[in-house]
Design a protein around this motif. Structure first.
Motif, short mmCIF file in Angstrom:
data_model
loop_
_atom_site.label_atom_id
_atom_site.label_comp_id
_atom_site.label_asym_id
_atom_site.label_seq_id
_atom_site.Cartn_x
_atom_site.Cartn_y
_atom_site.Cartn_z
N MET A 1 0.78 -1.17 0.01
CA MET A 1 -0.15 0.02 0.19
C MET A 1 0.79 1.24 0.00
SD MET A 1 -2.59 1.23 2.78
CE MET A 1 -1.90 1.09 4.13
N SER A 2 0.81 2.10 -1.04
CA SER A 2 1.29 3.45 -0.94
C SER A 2 1.20 4.29 0.48
CB SER A 2 0.93 4.17 -2.18
OG SER A 2 1.39 5.63 -2.07
N VAL A 3 2.05 4.98 0.70
CA VAL A 3 2.12 5.72 2.05
C VAL A 3 1.16 6.93 1.70
CG1 VAL A 3 4.07 4.96 3.09
CG2 VAL A 3 4.13 6.99 1.53
N HIS A 4 0.90 7.21 0.33
CA HIS A 4 0.08 8.21 0.23
C HIS A 4 -1.44 7.81 0.02
CE1 HIS A 4 3.69 10.88 -0.61
NE2 HIS A 4 4.08 9.97 -1.35
N SER A 5 -1.70 6.61 0.31
CA SER A 5 -3.08 6.25 0.26
C SER A 5 -4.03 6.97 1.15
CB SER A 5 -3.10 4.68 0.64
OG SER A 5 -4.53 4.29 0.80
N PRO A 6 -5.15 7.49 0.73
CA PRO A 6 -6.19 8.07 1.63
C PRO A 6 -6.20 7.27 2.94
CG PRO A 6 -6.86 8.02 -0.71
CD PRO A 6 -5.76 7.09 -0.65
N SER A 7 -6.02 5.89 2.80
CA SER A 7 -6.61 5.15 3.91
C SER A 7 -5.17 5.05 5.16
CB SER A 7 -6.99 3.75 3.72
OG SER A 7 -5.92 3.08 3.16
N LEU A 8 -4.24 5.68 4.58
CA LEU A 8 -2.90 5.56 5.66
C LEU A 8 -3.23 6.27 6.86
CD1 LEU A 8 -0.14 4.93 5.74
CD2 LEU A 8 0.50 7.19 4.94
N ALA A 9 -3.03 5.63 7.94
CA ALA A 9 -3.36 6.22 9.25
C ALA A 9 -2.61 7.52 9.66
CB ALA A 9 -2.86 5.20 10.49
N THR A 10 -1.58 7.96 9.16
CA THR A 10 -0.92 9.17 9.49
C THR A 10 -0.80 9.86 8.19
OG1 THR A 10 0.72 7.99 11.05
CG2 THR A 10 1.27 10.11 10.33
N PRO A 11 -1.67 10.74 7.80
CA PRO A 11 -1.78 11.68 6.57
C PRO A 11 -0.43 12.80 6.65
CG PRO A 11 -3.36 12.50 8.12
CD PRO A 11 -2.71 11.14 8.62
N LEU A 12 -0.26 13.38 5.57
CA LEU A 12 0.97 14.29 5.57
C LEU A 12 0.89 15.24 6.51
CD1 LEU A 12 3.48 14.75 3.83
CD2 LEU A 12 2.06 16.16 2.33
N ALA A 13 -0.41 15.90 6.53
CA ALA A 13 -0.61 16.83 7.50
C ALA A 13 -0.13 16.72 8.76
CB ALA A 13 -1.89 17.23 7.52
N SER A 14 -0.56 15.47 9.15
CA SER A 14 -0.15 15.08 10.54
C SER A 14 1.33 14.84 10.78
CB SER A 14 -0.86 13.67 11.09
OG SER A 14 -0.45 13.33 12.29
N THR A 15 1.89 14.37 9.75
CA THR A 15 3.44 14.24 9.66
C THR A 15 4.04 15.55 10.00
OG1 THR A 15 3.58 12.29 8.50
CG2 THR A 15 5.64 13.36 8.64
N VAL A 16 3.68 16.44 9.16
CA VAL A 16 4.27 18.23 9.26
C VAL A 16 4.00 18.54 10.58
CG1 VAL A 16 3.89 20.29 8.20
CG2 VAL A 16 3.66 18.54 6.85
N ARG A 39 7.82 2.72 3.43
CA ARG A 39 6.95 1.42 2.82
C ARG A 39 5.74 0.95 3.39
NH1 ARG A 39 12.62 -1.74 2.31
NH2 ARG A 39 12.55 -0.87 4.46
N SER A 40 5.41 1.29 4.82
CA SER A 40 4.34 0.97 5.32
C SER A 40 4.11 2.30 6.46
CB SER A 40 4.77 -0.22 6.10
OG SER A 40 5.48 -0.15 6.99
N PRO A 41 2.96 2.13 6.95
CA PRO A 41 2.69 3.06 8.01
C PRO A 41 3.62 2.93 9.40
CG PRO A 41 0.39 2.11 7.19
CD PRO A 41 1.64 1.46 6.47
N LYS A 42 3.99 1.69 9.49
CA LYS A 42 4.77 1.46 10.58
C LYS A 42 6.03 1.89 10.39
CE LYS A 42 6.48 -2.40 13.56
NZ LYS A 42 6.54 -3.82 13.89
N GLU A 43 6.46 1.97 9.21
CA GLU A 43 8.04 2.32 8.97
C GLU A 43 7.97 3.80 8.96
OE1 GLU A 43 11.58 1.95 5.52
OE2 GLU A 43 9.61 1.41 5.19
N LEU A 44 6.78 4.63 8.38
CA LEU A 44 6.65 6.05 8.57
C LEU A 44 6.67 6.52 10.01
CD1 LEU A 44 6.14 8.79 7.08
CD2 LEU A 44 3.53 8.15 7.34
N ALA A 45 5.87 5.79 10.96
CA ALA A 45 6.06 6.14 12.23
C ALA A 45 7.50 6.31 12.83
CB ALA A 45 5.12 5.21 12.85
N LEU A 46 8.25 5.20 12.40
CA LEU A 46 9.64 5.10 12.74
C LEU A 46 10.47 6.05 12.52
CD1 LEU A 46 11.76 3.35 14.42
CD2 LEU A 46 11.92 2.01 12.51
N LEU A 47 10.43 6.46 11.10
CA LEU A 47 10.99 7.66 10.39
C LEU A 47 11.02 8.97 10.93
CD1 LEU A 47 11.07 6.72 6.60
CD2 LEU A 47 12.83 6.14 8.30
#
Length: 281
Positions: A1-16, A39-47
């Motif tokens: 699943m792309s990290v830009h997917s609308p269903s991603l738990a952490t949207p870009l605005a939240s990361t900003v 590559r995944s929501p879990k990896e995004l959270a770690l980054l």
């Protein structure tokens, strides 16, 4: 699943928002890069967690952009500064055809690779005293050249003596007392040996300049970066070593490069370019 997917738990605005709370000045740009890398929501959270904790963005991503390409940069390895592209550009302007290039204090190897790829059939030799940097540089250099582990000139092949056309030496030049004033990203996460230049910041430059004439080919040049306030001292160091010095300044890159040429008078400055001027010593 792309990290830009609308269903991603952490949207870009939240990361900003998370990066802004952590004090990241370029939160929007950094958030976009972190989303691209994950590559995944879990990896995004770690980054995001690692970046918010103060790890340099380049160490979080595993790469740094330099001279129009991405270079691997491992945790604990000095991150190449964009201003140092000015040094590479000046080196490329000085290099003869089929140049022999040596890159001391090479870190990730970005400077040597950038210069070698800008030239035709360059022979590249790079070295660093830090084992982590050497491992990283070997991946970046690949089959473009050789990477050695050791202090300054010590690991270079003796056959290079008197043959180096361009000597890049991105030596540490921060005075010891000023290291603690650096941003935490550098002070905490980059090797001190890549930052601390001794009492006046020029100790390593002195060592490089003293040995450089034995390695440079006739008319070959040593290029080092310095701060504006160190220019006069740096010029004196290169002149005392028997090199003909000149200073190049770029307002665009906020960079100062000191060039020392062996065996003949320093070459005439290149035609003026926007934001780059040659300053007489």
């Amino acid at each position: 699943m792309s990290v830009h997917s609308p269903s991603l738990a952490t949207p870009l605005a939240s990361t900003v928002a998370s990066l802004r709370r952590a004090g990241c000045v370029f939160a929007e740009d950094e958030a976009a890069l972190l989303h691209e890398a994950a590559r995944s929501p879990k990896e995004l959270a770690l980054l995001v967690e690692r970046r918010a904790a103060g790890l340099p963005l380049e160490h979080v991503l595993g790469w740094a952009e330099f001279y129009g390409r991405r270079f691997s940069v491992d945790t604990g390895v000095f991150v190449p500064r964009r201003r140092t592209e000015f040094l590479v550009r000046q080196a490329a302007a000085l290099a003869p055809a089929r140049a022999v290039v040596a890159d001391l204090c090479c870190g990730s190897g970005a400077l040597g690779v950038a210069l070698a790829t800008a030239l035709d059939a360059a022979e590249l030799h790079a070295c660093d005293v830090e084992p982590a940097a050497v491992r990283c540089a070997r991946r970046n250099v690949g089959d473009l050249g050789q990477v050695y582990e050791g202090d300054l000139f010590a690991p270079l092949p003796a056959a290079l003596r008197g043959r180096v056309d361009v000597l890049l030496a991105n030596v540490p030049y921060v005075p010891t007392d000023d290291v603690e004033l650096l941003p935490a990203e550098a002070r905490v996460h980059e090797p001190r040996v890549a930052l601390d230049g001794g009492g006046d910041g020029l100790d390593v430059m002195r060592r490089v300049a003293a040995a450089a004439p034995h390695w440079l080919a006739p008319g070959g040049s040593l290029l080092v970066e310095a701060s504006e306030r160190q220019c006069d001292s740096a010029v004196g160091i290169l002149r005392a070593a028997g090199l003909s010095p000149r200073v190049l300044v770029s307002e665009e890159w906020y960079a100062t490069v000191v060039v020392g040429t062996a065996g003949r008078a320093a070459p005439a400055p290149a035609p003026a370019r926007p934001a780059a001027t040659a300053a007489p010593d």
